[in-house]
Design an enzyme around this catalytic site. Structure first.
Site, PDB file in Angstrom:
ATOM      1  N   ASP A   1     -11.139   2.931   4.321  1.00 22.75           N
ATOM      2  CA  ASP A   1     -11.577   1.537   4.192  1.00 22.75           C
ATOM      3  C   ASP A   1     -13.102   1.437   4.095  1.00 22.75           C
ATOM      4  OD1 ASP A   1      -9.526  -0.304   3.964  1.00 22.75           O
ATOM      5  OD2 ASP A   1      -9.097  -0.312   6.118  1.00 22.75           O
TER       6      ASP A   1
ATOM      7  N   LYS B   1       0.845  -1.204   0.000  1.00 21.08           N
ATOM      8  CA  LYS B   1       0.000   0.000   0.000  1.00 21.08           C
ATOM      9  C   LYS B   1       0.879   1.252   0.000  1.00 21.08           C
ATOM     10  CE  LYS B   1      -3.814  -2.455   2.165  1.00 21.08           C
ATOM     11  NZ  LYS B   1      -4.505  -2.846   3.399  1.00 21.08           N
TER      12      LYS B   1
ATOM     13  N   GLN C   1      -4.850  -1.460   9.716  1.00 21.84           N
ATOM     14  CA  GLN C   1      -4.724  -2.778   9.103  1.00 21.84           C
ATOM     15  C   GLN C   1      -5.316  -3.853  10.021  1.00 21.84           C
ATOM     16  OE1 GLN C   1      -3.399  -3.372   5.928  1.00 21.84           O
ATOM     17  NE2 GLN C   1      -4.018  -5.487   6.191  1.00 21.84           N
TER      18      GLN C   1
END
Ligand code: NAP
Length: 279
Positions: free
Chosen positions: A111, A44, A88
């Site tokens: 997200d 990422k 994460q």
């Protein structure tokens, strides 16, 4: 359906737009030693740097307490130099994932896991959309797959993939069936699908006899087995399907590309260039 090429084009667009916008920034929080999570975070960051998105890489030891993570999220929420925040998952077991993901400012929630963003997805007015689900839709658009009126069957109902992709398909007027581990006679459902999305986490669960000839099959699965990386769909399905995503090279690269696009979206929300109607 080639996700690698489409993702590369999306990254190019994001790079151009990031420059026009005068930059954007993404902060990631990784707690613990999960090797797969470290690989995902590296990818990422590399992708973000490649398109001129500034990144902040925060890594904490596996023993970090929930209060410490909550305080960090508060700090990032308040930090004007941060457009997007990504925590994460999975988090170590002593930390309540729901509490942490719900603490992220919805405007910065790239997200799309915050209930405000999940709620807008449900209402058909998406703000931040989970990247993998968004990636599935972009692949369907790219290949001109008819969605309105199509029978779409999604296997999996996770908050990360199954539910959001089902909502996006519904918003685009598909007739959506959501299957899961309690579904009776899975094959009877999948055989009716014009669009079949497999987001299960079971290697090669979907076999050719479960697929309608000519159907479009999106394989979200990434399963690491002794024999290598396996999707949720048996590659032999390609002989029956009209369109199909490979693993690797299908949905996987799309997820990262759309995370970058979400970061730009967060930057636009924060600069008042896009209305965040959930606030
Ligand atoms: P998850 O949270 O474990 O959800 C799996 C879903 O599949 C659940 O809804 C479960 O039903 C259902 N299921 C399990 N066994 C089933 C069966 N035999 N028949 C029908 N349904 C069944 O997984 P996830 O996070 O959604 O991820 C799914 C897969 O996608 C994994 O392989 C993951 O690695 C991959 N993934 C890929 C990307 C990418 O970037 N390509 C991103 C995210 C995830 P219940 O709800 O009843 O338990």
């Amino acid at each position: 359906m080639n996700g690698t090429d489409l993702a590369a084009r999306i990254r190019e667009d994001v790079g151009r737009e990031a420059e026009e916008l005068g930059g954007a920034s993404l902060a990631t929080v990784l707690v613990g030693d999960d090797p797969a999570s470290h690989i995902y975070i590296e990818r990422k960051h590399e992708a973000a740097r490649g398109v001129g998105i500034e990144t902040r890489d925060i890594r904490l030891p596996a023993t970090t307490g929930e209060d410490e993570v909550m305080a960090l999220v508060d700090e990032l929420n308040a930090d004007d130099g941060v457009d997007g925040i990504l925590v994460q998952l999975p988090l170590p077991s002593q930390i309540d994932e729901v509490r942490v993901t719900h603490a992220v400012d919805p405007v910065k929630d790239v997200d799309g896991f915050h209930p405000v963003n999940a709620g807008h997805l449900y209402l058909g007015t998406p703000l931040h959309t989970p990247a993998t689900a968004w990636g599935c839709m972009e692949l369907l658009h790219e290949y001109g797959i008819g969605i309105a009126g199509a029978e779409a069957v999604v296997i999996g109902r996770s908050e990360i993939v199954g539910r959001p992709v089902s909502m996006l398909l519904l918003t685009e007027h598909a007739t959506v069936t959501i299957c899961h581990s309690r579904t009776h006679d899975l094959a009877a459902h999948t055989r009716s699908a014009d669009i079949l999305v497999a987001a299960v986490g079971r290697p090669w669960l979907v076999t050719p006899d479960m697929v309608k000839p000519g159907a479009t099959v999106i394989d979200v699965g990434i399963n690491r087995t002794e024999d290598g990386l396996r999707g949720d769909v048996d590659p032999a399905v390609a002989e029956v399907a009209g369109f199909m995503t490979p693993v690797p090279g299908g949905v996987g690269p799309m997820t990262i590309a759309l995370l970058l696009r979400s970061t730009l979206k967060a930057a636009r929300f924060r600069r008042g260039l896009l209305a965040f109607r959930g606030a």
